[in-house]
Scaffold this motif. Sequence first.
Motif, PDB file in Angstrom:
ATOM      1  N   LEU A  96      13.094   4.761   0.783  1.00 28.73           N
ATOM      2  CA  LEU A  96      12.001   4.948  -0.153  1.00 28.73           C
ATOM      3  C   LEU A  96      11.087   6.072   0.313  1.00 28.73           C
ATOM      4  CD1 LEU A  96      10.958   3.576  -2.729  1.00 28.73           C
ATOM      5  CD2 LEU A  96       9.453   2.226  -1.291  1.00 28.73           C
ATOM      6  N   GLY A  97      10.782   6.984  -0.586  1.00 28.01           N
ATOM      7  CA  GLY A  97       9.877   8.067  -0.257  1.00 28.01           C
ATOM      8  C   GLY A  97      10.539   9.286   0.353  1.00 28.01           C
ATOM      9  N   LYS A 142       4.135  13.778   5.687  1.00 30.84           N
ATOM     10  CA  LYS A 142       4.317  12.391   5.238  1.00 30.84           C
ATOM     11  C   LYS A 142       4.231  11.397   6.391  1.00 30.84           C
ATOM     12  CE  LYS A 142       7.401  13.251   1.296  1.00 30.84           C
ATOM     13  NZ  LYS A 142       8.747  12.952   0.741  1.00 30.84           N
ATOM     14  N   SER A 200      10.005  -1.229   7.992  1.00 29.96           N
ATOM     15  CA  SER A 200       8.783  -0.858   7.284  1.00 29.96           C
ATOM     16  C   SER A 200       9.037  -0.760   5.781  1.00 29.96           C
ATOM     17  CB  SER A 200       8.260   0.472   7.826  1.00 29.96           C
ATOM     18  OG  SER A 200       7.115   0.870   7.143  1.00 29.96           O
ATOM     19  N   LEU A 201      10.183  -0.196   5.425  1.00 28.61           N
ATOM     20  CA  LEU A 201      10.562  -0.106   4.023  1.00 28.61           C
ATOM     21  C   LEU A 201      10.710  -1.493   3.403  1.00 28.61           C
ATOM     22  CD1 LEU A 201      11.577   1.443   1.538  1.00 28.61           C
ATOM     23  CD2 LEU A 201      13.832   1.476   2.591  1.00 28.61           C
ATOM     24  N   ARG A 243       9.247  -4.179   4.411  1.00 32.29           N
ATOM     25  CA  ARG A 243       7.899  -4.731   4.322  1.00 32.29           C
ATOM     26  C   ARG A 243       7.186  -4.226   3.068  1.00 32.29           C
ATOM     27  NH1 ARG A 243       6.401  -8.991   5.854  1.00 32.29           N
ATOM     28  NH2 ARG A 243       5.819  -9.080   3.704  1.00 32.29           N
ATOM     29  N   GLU A 244       7.328  -2.915   2.779  1.00 27.37           N
ATOM     30  CA  GLU A 244       6.716  -2.331   1.582  1.00 27.37           C
ATOM     31  C   GLU A 244       7.262  -2.981   0.309  1.00 27.37           C
ATOM     32  OE1 GLU A 244       6.547   1.977   1.155  1.00 27.37           O
ATOM     33  OE2 GLU A 244       6.588   2.143   3.344  1.00 27.37           O
ATOM     34  N   VAL A 245       8.577  -3.182   0.280  1.00 26.60           N
ATOM     35  CA  VAL A 245       9.197  -3.802  -0.895  1.00 26.60           C
ATOM     36  C   VAL A 245       8.661  -5.214  -1.089  1.00 26.60           C
ATOM     37  CG1 VAL A 245      11.370  -4.680  -1.848  1.00 26.60           C
ATOM     38  CG2 VAL A 245      11.278  -2.392  -0.846  1.00 26.60           C
ATOM     39  N   ASP A 296       5.824  -6.492   0.023  1.00 28.15           N
ATOM     40  CA  ASP A 296       4.398  -6.465  -0.298  1.00 28.15           C
ATOM     41  C   ASP A 296       4.124  -6.034  -1.735  1.00 28.15           C
ATOM     42  OD1 ASP A 296       3.806  -7.304   2.269  1.00 28.15           O
ATOM     43  OD2 ASP A 296       3.202  -5.317   2.984  1.00 28.15           O
ATOM     44  N   SER A 297       4.968  -5.172  -2.265  1.00 30.65           N
ATOM     45  CA  SER A 297       4.718  -4.649  -3.612  1.00 30.65           C
ATOM     46  C   SER A 297       5.466  -5.401  -4.705  1.00 30.65           C
ATOM     47  CB  SER A 297       5.092  -3.166  -3.665  1.00 30.65           C
ATOM     48  OG  SER A 297       6.484  -3.005  -3.504  1.00 30.65           O
ATOM     49  N   SER A 298       6.290  -6.366  -4.338  1.00 26.60           N
ATOM     50  CA  SER A 298       7.153  -7.025  -5.318  1.00 26.60           C
ATOM     51  C   SER A 298       6.410  -7.980  -6.243  1.00 26.60           C
ATOM     52  CB  SER A 298       8.265  -7.788  -4.610  1.00 26.60           C
ATOM     53  OG  SER A 298       7.731  -8.934  -3.948  1.00 26.60           O
TER      54      SER A 298
END
Length: 115
Positions: free
Chosen positions: A2-3, A50, A76-77, A79-81, A83-85
């Motif tokens: 991601l990113g 970035k 980390s990716l 974790r982001e998924v 947290d944003s889900s």
Amino acid sequence: MLGLGELELKVMDVLWTSGEPMRVRDVLERLGGERAYTTVMTVLDHLHGKGWVSREMSGRAYSYRPVRSREEAGASLLREVLDSSGDAESVLLHFARSVSDRESELLRRALERDS
């Protein structure tokens, strides 16, 4: 990841595989010379902006290194998924159903160690 764009990911793969700081020319060589020097330099500059790589002046050129390992970046990716889900439990359950037997065993052992 991601990113990261396709070329950014290729450059990160080179840096992760290397395990040592690399100059633009070094990365370009590992990519097989399929890109222009200035393109790789721009990509490394973007990755620095970035927060994916750090850089240090080495003579007249920067040397780049990943800020975190491939495994740390993957975690980390994830974790982001989560947290944003909006529904981390459902995401985890879907993920758990998709893992291989080996991955399932690795998760079990890791959870047992942490308990």
